[in-house]
Design a protein around this motif. Structure first.
Motif, PDB file in Angstrom:
ATOM      1  N   GLU A  52       0.831  -1.315  -0.079  1.00 54.50           N
ATOM      2  CA  GLU A  52      -0.077  -0.053   0.098  1.00 54.50           C
ATOM      3  C   GLU A  52       0.846   1.290  -0.061  1.00 54.50           C
ATOM      4  OE1 GLU A  52      -3.594   2.086   2.695  1.00 54.50           O
ATOM      5  OE2 GLU A  52      -3.311  -0.064   2.646  1.00 54.50           O
ATOM      6  N   CYS A  53       1.966   1.289   0.695  1.00 55.82           N
ATOM      7  CA  CYS A  53       2.868   2.480   0.700  1.00 55.82           C
ATOM      8  C   CYS A  53       3.902   2.323  -0.422  1.00 55.82           C
ATOM      9  CB  CYS A  53       3.702   2.158   1.920  1.00 55.82           C
ATOM     10  SG  CYS A  53       2.913   2.458   3.571  1.00 55.82           S
ATOM     11  N   GLY A  54       3.882   1.459  -1.399  1.00 56.65           N
ATOM     12  CA  GLY A  54       4.740   1.398  -2.668  1.00 56.65           C
ATOM     13  C   GLY A  54       6.375   1.092  -2.013  1.00 56.65           C
ATOM     14  N   ILE A  55       6.345   0.419  -1.370  1.00 60.85           N
ATOM     15  CA  ILE A  55       7.749   0.129  -0.688  1.00 60.85           C
ATOM     16  C   ILE A  55       7.952  -1.177  -0.414  1.00 60.85           C
ATOM     17  CG2 ILE A  55       8.145   2.490   0.395  1.00 60.85           C
ATOM     18  CD1 ILE A  55       7.681   1.015   3.024  1.00 60.85           C
ATOM     19  N   ALA A  56       9.387  -1.597  -0.500  1.00 65.41           N
ATOM     20  CA  ALA A  56       9.544  -3.266  -0.359  1.00 65.41           C
ATOM     21  C   ALA A  56       9.365  -3.621   1.070  1.00 65.41           C
ATOM     22  CB  ALA A  56      11.072  -3.420  -0.758  1.00 65.41           C
ATOM     23  N   VAL A  57       9.012  -4.660   1.394  1.00 60.31           N
ATOM     24  CA  VAL A  57       8.741  -5.200   2.659  1.00 60.31           C
ATOM     25  C   VAL A  57      10.157  -5.123   3.439  1.00 60.31           C
ATOM     26  CG1 VAL A  57       9.045  -7.661   2.377  1.00 60.31           C
ATOM     27  CG2 VAL A  57       7.621  -6.913   4.025  1.00 60.31           C
ATOM     28  N   GLY A  58      11.197  -5.317   2.778  1.00 57.78           N
ATOM     29  CA  GLY A  58      12.567  -5.172   3.412  1.00 57.78           C
ATOM     30  C   GLY A  58      12.739  -3.949   4.319  1.00 57.78           C
TER      31      GLY A  58
END
Length: 165
Positions: free
Chosen positions: A24-30
């Motif tokens: 949802e934030c447009g980032i990697a889970v890492g």
């Protein structure tokens, strides 16, 4: 943080997923794991932010209240307000392993913060005796706040008698 808090409030602890937050934030889970090594730590941070707001509000009440019992009641209201926010989360959380130790440690920290508020009230209203009671009174407030069947009024009566209010 806003996305994580929104999902926590809408979906609950058990359905909160770091992958979903990252998407949802447009980032990697890492990226999330760089800041929070686990879902528990993320949730703890979210709660900490709200606890700090509640604590700040309780401090303001202690500084502006007209008498000790009113201030004591406002501390209770602050604890209730915060606990109502996260009651569903705590109901889903299992306190196992290190979490039990962590919970006990955080409980002592919170009790100390509330004891400081009680101490402030005692000193503000000239109640020199009973300073050693601050931890006990703080624990009593916490207990009454989470044990809904006990209620605040009996505790307030004990406090009034103890301090001749």
């Amino acid at each position: 943080m806003q996305t994580a808090k929104k999902q926590l409030n809408q979906e609950g602890y058990s359905k909160l997923a770091l992958r979903s937050i990252a998407k949802e934030c447009g980032i990697a889970v890492g990226t999330i794991y760089n800041y929070f090594p686990s879902k528990d730590m993320l949730v703890a941070y979210i709660m900490l932010e709200d606890w700090e707001i509640a604590l700040r509000t309780m401090r303001q009440y202690c500084e502006s209240t007209k008498n000790f019992l009113e201030g004591f009641s406002r501390i209770y209201d602050g604890i209730i307000g915060f606990s109502e926010l996260y009651k569903p989360v705590w109901g889903e959380y299992s306190f196992t392993g290190n979490a039990k130790y962590s919970f006990a440690e955080r409980h002592r920290l919170i009790r100390g913060q509330i004891a400081d508020l009680v101490r402030t009230l005692l000193l503000r209203f000239g109640q020199q005796r009973g300073d050693g009671m601050c931890d006990f009174l703080a624990e009593s407030l916490l207990t009454v706040a989470v044990q809904e069947d006990l209620g605040f009024e009996p505790l307030a009566k004990v406090i009034a008698k103890l301090y001749d209010l």
